[in-house]
Write an enzyme that holds these catalytic residues in place. Structure first.
Site, PDB file in Angstrom:
ATOM      1  N   THR A   1       0.820  -1.209   0.000  1.00 40.55           N
ATOM      2  CA  THR A   1       0.000   0.000   0.000  1.00 40.55           C
ATOM      3  C   THR A   1       0.858   1.265   0.000  1.00 40.55           C
ATOM      4  O   THR A   1       1.695   1.442   0.872  1.00 40.55           O
ATOM      5  CB  THR A   1      -0.912   0.013   1.246  1.00 40.55           C
ATOM      6  OG1 THR A   1      -1.585  -1.233   1.344  1.00 40.55           O
ATOM      7  CG2 THR A   1      -1.929   1.142   1.149  1.00 40.55           C
TER       8      THR A   1
ATOM      9  N   MET B   1       0.955  -2.655   4.161  1.00 37.99           N
ATOM     10  CA  MET B   1       0.292  -3.346   5.259  1.00 37.99           C
ATOM     11  C   MET B   1       0.761  -4.790   5.324  1.00 37.99           C
ATOM     12  O   MET B   1       0.961  -5.421   4.287  1.00 37.99           O
ATOM     13  CB  MET B   1      -1.228  -3.300   5.049  1.00 37.99           C
ATOM     14  CG  MET B   1      -2.056  -3.910   6.163  1.00 37.99           C
ATOM     15  SD  MET B   1      -2.089  -2.885   7.639  1.00 37.99           S
ATOM     16  CE  MET B   1      -3.114  -1.512   7.044  1.00 37.99           C
TER      17      MET B   1
END
Length: 348
Positions: free
Chosen positions: A166, A286
């Protein structure tokens, strides 16, 4: 509870997305039918996250992201159809500041999205946790150590391994865009990204870099000045290494850390196969993917780097790697290329 703004020019899609998010515990505070309405709603409501369509009348998703980032930054998840045009536009939106992308199965008006409810809710929650300004507009700091960069300045046959999730595409592009060709790296990139986007991402990196970058194919071989981006939904393993050239194999074996491609798969296989200098960099994202890979590279005698918390949209991947005790240095995004380059500079 996470508060979301849903933006799509289709009333049907706004309803479908809103229902999925609501069922998943996300509070949909409002919806918008185009980018202009979205910009106004963001300023009025300050949601935790925005799901943003790409093609819309009056103001499209790219323009809306740029306006939001300029006026009232919040995390944006692009919802893109599986088309070449949408893939290119989505990557451009991420360059403008969108955090991540989610591919709509079945096209712009997706009747299949309900079958991917859990993945969509998870993506929204992940993006909501991101810092929308971290790493945005990253420009690398040029290396100042050593003399002029030339073919004699660096060790022979180095390999660079980059892992990101991300918020990663902009940082990856900034690193490769400033990586000196004279360093002669073999480059392997694992970016968690839908399968339909990795070929377009590889093309962007190729245009931005002095290196020849392509999406990986099974059995592909690369030498100095060349790089591969792991294909979406395929693990990329280093299967062979000889005389400065490495070969990769792709497979769809079980997901690792719930992802495919996995950073660990590429890094661990490189640590096992590559006998020349290795440099591994784990970037924003993440999860825990990359921690075991960093350990393997360190054990193999390589250099390991992690992006710092301040410039990471999401600090999960770097933090888990740092916790292994095997990371040599933790740096802001704009200093990573310098560190990568200096790690393979010949001692005077």
């Amino acid at each position: 509870m996470t508060e979301a703004l849903v933006v799509d020019d289709s009333h049907f899609m706004r309803t479908v997305i809103s229902d999925i998010l609501a069922d998943g515990g996300v509070d949909v505070v409002d919806t918008a039918g185009n980018g202009r309405e979205a910009v106004e709603a963001v300023e009025r409501l300050d949601p935790d996250v925005v799901t943003m369509d790409v093609e819309m009348p009056e103001m499209d998703g790219i323009e809306a992201v740029e306006e939001i980032m300029d006026r009232h930054p919040v995390p944006v998840l692009m919802l893109s159809a599986l088309t070449t045009e949408d893939a290119d536009a989505t990557l451009e939106a991420m360059e403008k500041g969108a955090v991540d992308t989610f591919a709509k199965p079945g096209g712009t008006i997706s009747t299949e999205l309900s079958g991917h409810s859990e993945e969509l809710v998870a993506a929204v929650e992940d993006v909501a946790a991101a810092d929308p300004t971290a790493g945005h507009g990253v420009e690398q700091t040029a290396s100042t150590s050593g003399d002029a960069v030339d073919d004699e300045a660096f060790v022979d046959h180095p390999t660079l391994l980059i892992g990101a999730s991300t918020g990663g595409p902009n940082v990856v592009e900034s690193i490769l865009g400033s990586l000196p060709r004279a360093a002669d790296f073999r480059v392997l990139v694992v970016q968690h990204m839908p399968a339909q986007f990795t070929s377009r991402f590889a093309r962007r990196l190729d245009h931005a870099s002095e290196y020849d970058i392509a999406e990986a194919e099974d059995g592909a071989r690369i030498g100095g000045g060349e790089g591969l981006v792991a294909r979406g939904d395929y693990h990329m393993r280093v299967a062979g290494y000889s005389r400065g050239r490495l070969r990769v194999r792709l497979d769809q074996n079980e997901r690792k850390h719930s992802v495919r491609p996995a950073i660990d798969v590429t890094m661990e296989s490189a640590a096992d196969r590559v006998t020349d200098p290795l440099v591994a960099a784990v970037l924003t994202g993440m999860g825990t993917d990359g921690a075991a890979g960093v350990e393997a590279v360190k054990e193999a005698g390589g250099t390991t780097l992690a992006q710092d918390e301040e410039t990471s949209a999401v600090f999960g991947i770097p933090q888990r790697a740092i916790e292994t005790g095997c990371v040599d240095d933790v740096l802001p995004a704009d200093r990573l290329t310098e560190a990568i380059t200096d790690s393979i500079r010949r001692s005077s």
